[in-house]
Scaffold this motif. Sequence first.
Motif, PDB file in Angstrom:
ATOM      1  N   LYS A  61      27.983  24.684 -10.008  1.00  0.00           N
ATOM      2  CA  LYS A  61      26.805  23.901 -10.408  1.00  0.00           C
ATOM      3  C   LYS A  61      25.824  23.833  -9.242  1.00  0.00           C
ATOM      4  O   LYS A  61      25.473  22.758  -8.741  1.00  0.00           O
ATOM      5  N   THR A  65      17.954  23.102 -11.554  1.00  0.00           N
ATOM      6  CA  THR A  65      18.101  22.239 -12.723  1.00  0.00           C
ATOM      7  C   THR A  65      16.696  21.951 -13.262  1.00  0.00           C
ATOM      8  O   THR A  65      15.702  22.450 -12.730  1.00  0.00           O
ATOM      9  N   SER A 274      21.097  20.093  -6.720  1.00  0.00           N
ATOM     10  CA  SER A 274      21.973  20.055  -7.898  1.00  0.00           C
ATOM     11  C   SER A 274      23.305  19.372  -7.589  1.00  0.00           C
ATOM     12  O   SER A 274      23.806  18.559  -8.382  1.00  0.00           O
TER      13      SER A 274
END
Length: 400
Positions: A61, A65, A274
């Motif tokens: 991840k 974003t 993120s």
Amino acid sequence: MSILADSLARVKPSPTIAVTTRAAELKAEGRDIIGLSAGEPDFDTPENIREAAKAAIDAGKTRYTAPDGIPELKRAICDKFARDNGLTYSPAQVSVGTGGKQTLYNALMATLNPGDEVIVPAPYWVSYPDMVLLAGGTPVIVEGAPEQGYRITPEQLDAAITPNTKWFIFNSPSNPSGAGYSRAQLKGLTDVLSRHDHVWTMSDDMYEHIAFDGFEFCTPAQVEPRLYDRTLTCNGVSKAYAMTGWRIGYAAGPEPLIAAMRKVQSQSTSNPCSVSQWAAVEALNGPQDYIAESRAAFQRRRDLVVEMLNACDGITCPVPDGAFYVYPTIHGCIGKRSPSGKILETDEDFASELLDSEGVAVVFGAAFGLSPAFRVSYAAADDTLREACTRIARFCESLT
């Protein structure tokens, strides 16, 4: 012709950062320096939050974003506002920024036009007036005197409002004074704001969870629902969860304002880190035990610092309701001579001579708009604070 923008001449570098930098330079030179200027908890980020960040990295991840936050974090923020403040927001009403400062700055950049005024109570966080100036607005300073507990009155607020007023910036508990507004005191202010429907409220609630002696935190839109549609409620994870370096702040308000803030952010920094966002999800949704533990430590430190500073010649230190700062006045020190021979004409003189003489770094009161005073951050170990206050007392005794 200078390459620099004219607007830059209207603002100054952050005094707190300048003092912290100066202290670091002296320490690098071998001086025994105690730094009490930085506004950040000295505790480690809680383990569950650190583990959530590691898990986010391992899960990949780590990509871009949405510009103003992942859906999971926006949902967690909505749940936090409902749980802690009784405020209902949808994810479309939430903006996540790179620290609390960015959300405030985005809102000002998105709304201020030349001639717009922003009411800023003093003593204030050093960045409020300069952010207003950078955004093209005019700060209007309203002083909350020590005898008023560093709070402004409804009468003062009402007198400061003009047809050009666009925002009122509210901060409780306050940086730098630690002063908090009770529900009744805040209701007095919101009653005034309710009568002026062109004025918006920017509530900086960053120290919400660091409050002492049973102080009941409340925020404007919670106290006066009529202000909900023209209030930006701002907060972050930096202070409550010892996450200053993670750089996650957030705000909630009317969708058109949030959309405008998103536009500003999309053309400046774009999304916050993120990994930090996923850590913030855990901070808001996970166990909250850390908050009570850190609050107890801060209250113990507050009591230590207040007692020792009030025993110093020429210093009067009020007892703050929250945050991790004290803001003592130094009327009794102004006009005296320091060991170097310098006459202390201002609180900046006091702070400078204290650093040179005793190696204690504090921030002078003029940086916060109310003098003569100085700010101490007691986000440091008890022994460090005790030694610092001993040095401050010794410095005060040396003044003639």
